[in-house]
Write a protein that holds these residues in place. Structure first.
Motif, PDB file in Angstrom:
ATOM      1  N   LEU A 246       4.216   1.545   2.339  1.00  0.00           N
ATOM      2  CA  LEU A 246       3.555   0.767   3.662  1.00  0.00           C
ATOM      3  C   LEU A 246       4.747  -0.023   4.359  1.00  0.00           C
ATOM      4  CD1 LEU A 246       0.459  -0.421   1.899  1.00  0.00           C
ATOM      5  CD2 LEU A 246       0.625   1.299   3.563  1.00  0.00           C
ATOM      6  N   GLN A 247       5.434  -0.631   3.582  1.00  0.00           N
ATOM      7  CA  GLN A 247       6.358  -1.944   4.156  1.00  0.00           C
ATOM      8  C   GLN A 247       7.656  -1.196   4.646  1.00  0.00           C
ATOM      9  OE1 GLN A 247       6.563  -4.748   0.881  1.00  0.00           O
ATOM     10  NE2 GLN A 247       6.132  -6.009   2.425  1.00  0.00           N
ATOM     11  N   GLU A 248       8.384  -0.020   3.910  1.00  0.00           N
ATOM     12  CA  GLU A 248       9.383   0.493   4.346  1.00  0.00           C
ATOM     13  C   GLU A 248       9.320   2.120   5.184  1.00  0.00           C
ATOM     14  OE1 GLU A 248      12.587   0.625   1.072  1.00  0.00           O
ATOM     15  OE2 GLU A 248      11.706  -1.556   0.528  1.00  0.00           O
ATOM     16  N   ASP A 249       8.582   2.742   4.684  1.00  0.00           N
ATOM     17  CA  ASP A 249       8.515   4.077   5.183  1.00  0.00           C
ATOM     18  C   ASP A 249       7.590   4.172   6.564  1.00  0.00           C
ATOM     19  OD1 ASP A 249       9.697   4.810   3.097  1.00  0.00           O
ATOM     20  OD2 ASP A 249       8.068   6.007   2.013  1.00  0.00           O
ATOM     21  N   ILE A 250       6.518   3.351   6.554  1.00  0.00           N
ATOM     22  CA  ILE A 250       5.670   3.591   7.881  1.00  0.00           C
ATOM     23  C   ILE A 250       5.789   1.946   8.569  1.00  0.00           C
ATOM     24  CG2 ILE A 250       4.231   5.216   7.138  1.00  0.00           C
ATOM     25  CD1 ILE A 250       1.986   3.257   6.733  1.00  0.00           C
ATOM     26  N   ARG A 251       6.479   0.981   7.629  1.00  0.00           N
ATOM     27  CA  ARG A 251       6.636  -0.046   8.237  1.00  0.00           C
ATOM     28  C   ARG A 251       5.330  -1.080   8.631  1.00  0.00           C
ATOM     29  NH1 ARG A 251      10.997   0.212  12.662  1.00  0.00           N
ATOM     30  NH2 ARG A 251      10.884  -2.148  12.616  1.00  0.00           N
ATOM     31  N   MET A 252       4.320  -0.888   7.960  1.00  0.00           N
ATOM     32  CA  MET A 252       2.940  -1.469   8.147  1.00  0.00           C
ATOM     33  C   MET A 252       3.101  -2.995   7.454  1.00  0.00           C
ATOM     34  SD  MET A 252      -0.814  -0.665   6.817  1.00  0.00           S
ATOM     35  CE  MET A 252      -1.003   0.812   8.119  1.00  0.00           C
ATOM     36  N   ASP A 253       2.436  -4.016   8.160  1.00  0.00           N
ATOM     37  CA  ASP A 253       2.340  -5.367   7.759  1.00  0.00           C
ATOM     38  C   ASP A 253       1.427  -5.436   6.579  1.00  0.00           C
ATOM     39  OD1 ASP A 253       1.837  -8.073   7.538  1.00  0.00           O
ATOM     40  OD2 ASP A 253       3.052  -8.406   9.116  1.00  0.00           O
ATOM     41  N   LEU A 254       2.005  -5.964   5.381  1.00  0.00           N
ATOM     42  CA  LEU A 254       0.808  -6.088   4.115  1.00  0.00           C
ATOM     43  C   LEU A 254      -0.244  -6.918   4.838  1.00  0.00           C
ATOM     44  CD1 LEU A 254       2.745  -5.935   0.908  1.00  0.00           C
ATOM     45  CD2 LEU A 254       1.638  -4.202   2.179  1.00  0.00           C
ATOM     46  N   ASP A 255      -0.097  -7.749   5.587  1.00  0.00           N
ATOM     47  CA  ASP A 255      -1.280  -8.703   6.144  1.00  0.00           C
ATOM     48  C   ASP A 255      -2.275  -7.907   7.014  1.00  0.00           C
ATOM     49  OD1 ASP A 255      -0.458 -10.897   5.201  1.00  0.00           O
ATOM     50  OD2 ASP A 255       0.598 -11.517   6.987  1.00  0.00           O
ATOM     51  N   ASP A 256      -1.680  -6.757   7.461  1.00  0.00           N
ATOM     52  CA  ASP A 256      -2.643  -5.867   8.302  1.00  0.00           C
ATOM     53  C   ASP A 256      -3.341  -5.156   7.149  1.00  0.00           C
ATOM     54  OD1 ASP A 256      -2.216  -6.762  11.009  1.00  0.00           O
ATOM     55  OD2 ASP A 256      -0.420  -5.430  10.902  1.00  0.00           O
ATOM     56  N   PHE A 257      -2.593  -4.725   6.492  1.00  0.00           N
ATOM     57  CA  PHE A 257      -3.368  -3.666   5.227  1.00  0.00           C
ATOM     58  C   PHE A 257      -4.206  -4.575   4.609  1.00  0.00           C
ATOM     59  CE2 PHE A 257      -3.097  -2.268   0.807  1.00  0.00           C
ATOM     60  CZ  PHE A 257      -3.588  -0.966   1.172  1.00  0.00           C
ATOM     61  N   ARG A 258      -4.166  -5.824   4.123  1.00  0.00           N
ATOM     62  CA  ARG A 258      -5.094  -6.567   3.519  1.00  0.00           C
ATOM     63  C   ARG A 258      -6.433  -6.587   4.214  1.00  0.00           C
ATOM     64  NH1 ARG A 258      -2.252 -11.004   3.528  1.00  0.00           N
ATOM     65  NH2 ARG A 258      -1.219 -10.559   1.389  1.00  0.00           N
ATOM     66  N   ARG A 259      -6.506  -6.583   5.345  1.00  0.00           N
ATOM     67  CA  ARG A 259      -7.738  -6.698   6.265  1.00  0.00           C
ATOM     68  C   ARG A 259      -8.488  -5.310   6.242  1.00  0.00           C
ATOM     69  NH1 ARG A 259      -4.516 -10.390   9.313  1.00  0.00           N
ATOM     70  NH2 ARG A 259      -3.631  -8.925  10.573  1.00  0.00           N
ATOM     71  N   MET A 260      -7.831  -4.188   5.718  1.00  0.00           N
ATOM     72  CA  MET A 260      -8.794  -2.596   5.606  1.00  0.00           C
ATOM     73  C   MET A 260      -9.943  -2.962   4.510  1.00  0.00           C
ATOM     74  SD  MET A 260      -5.793  -0.174   5.834  1.00  0.00           S
ATOM     75  CE  MET A 260      -4.790  -0.123   7.382  1.00  0.00           C
TER      76      MET A 260
END
Length: 223
Positions: free
Chosen positions: A179-193
């Protein structure tokens, strides 16, 4: 009276193509706009030559923005070029602003065989998904006078993981790195899923183990 009504209609719609807006249409639908012309297929070729319509694939066209007065929607085009389908993976994640990288191919999922279409608006790729997994996590995005089908952020992420050959998320750390390095998604955004969509996908989709690892990470972040 009949003449006056017809005259008012002609004044209101100078070019019959304006009625189409930005919705892709078939050749037969285009031909129906010119019932007074005997060789309507030739009319379509002339319209394309004069750049009033744009060919998306054989038998499918969209009205030129110069005629419709409206911007083309590649999302709407994606839904129409190959049906049934919905926008997903990196294209959907980028649409929602969840990944920072530009996506130069419109990615969709379909119940049919995988296909690829090159159009004046770019490349459209379609990846096959099972019937049971197809309906999980879909939503309609409504604009001014049209709508298109797209995966929810959760479904788009599941589809991306499931259809990336080199991705295998066995451990929580694997999921974090992805999430953080390969597709560079913010974990805060992921947390809201929504965890429920991951749960549904695990039951019917590919790479259930990797999606289950994502779900474990989500549950940890929610604590």
């Amino acid at each position: 009276m009949l003449f006056c009504s017809k005259f008012r209609y002609i004044c209101r719609v100078k070019n019959p193509l304006e009625q189409l807006g930005i919705i892709p249409v078939t050749a037969s639908a285009l031909e129906s706009l010119f019932p007074h012309i005997a060789r309507r297929n030739q009319k379509i070729r002339l319209l394309e030559r004069d750049k009033q319509i744009i060919r998306l694939k054989r038998g499918l066209y969209v009205c030129s923005p110069e005629v419709s007065g409206k911007a083309i929607s590649t999302e709407l085009i994606a839904n129409h070029i190959y049906t049934p389908s919905y926008i997903s993976m990196s294209s959907a994640l980028r649409y929602y602003g969840l990944i920072p990288e530009e996506v130069y191919v419109m990615q969709s999922m379909t119940l049919k065989h995988a296909r690829c279409f090159d159009t004046p608006f770019g490349r459209f790729e379609y990846t096959r998904i099972s019937k049971n997994a197809f309906s999980v996590g879909l939503t309609n995005i409504r604009k001014d006078n049209y709508a298109f089908v797209i995966a929810t952020p959760e479904k788009a992420l599941c589809d991306l993981v499931a259809n990336s050959p080199q991705v295998e998320l066995r451990y929580i750390k694997d999921a974090e790195i992805y999430l953080q390095e390969d597709i560079r998604m913010d974990l805060d955004d992921f947390r809201r899923m929504d965890a429920k969509i991951f749960e549904e996908y695990i039951e019917v989709g590919k790479k259930a183990g990797s999606v289950r690892t994502l779900l474990k990470l989500l549950n940890i972040l929610l604590k």
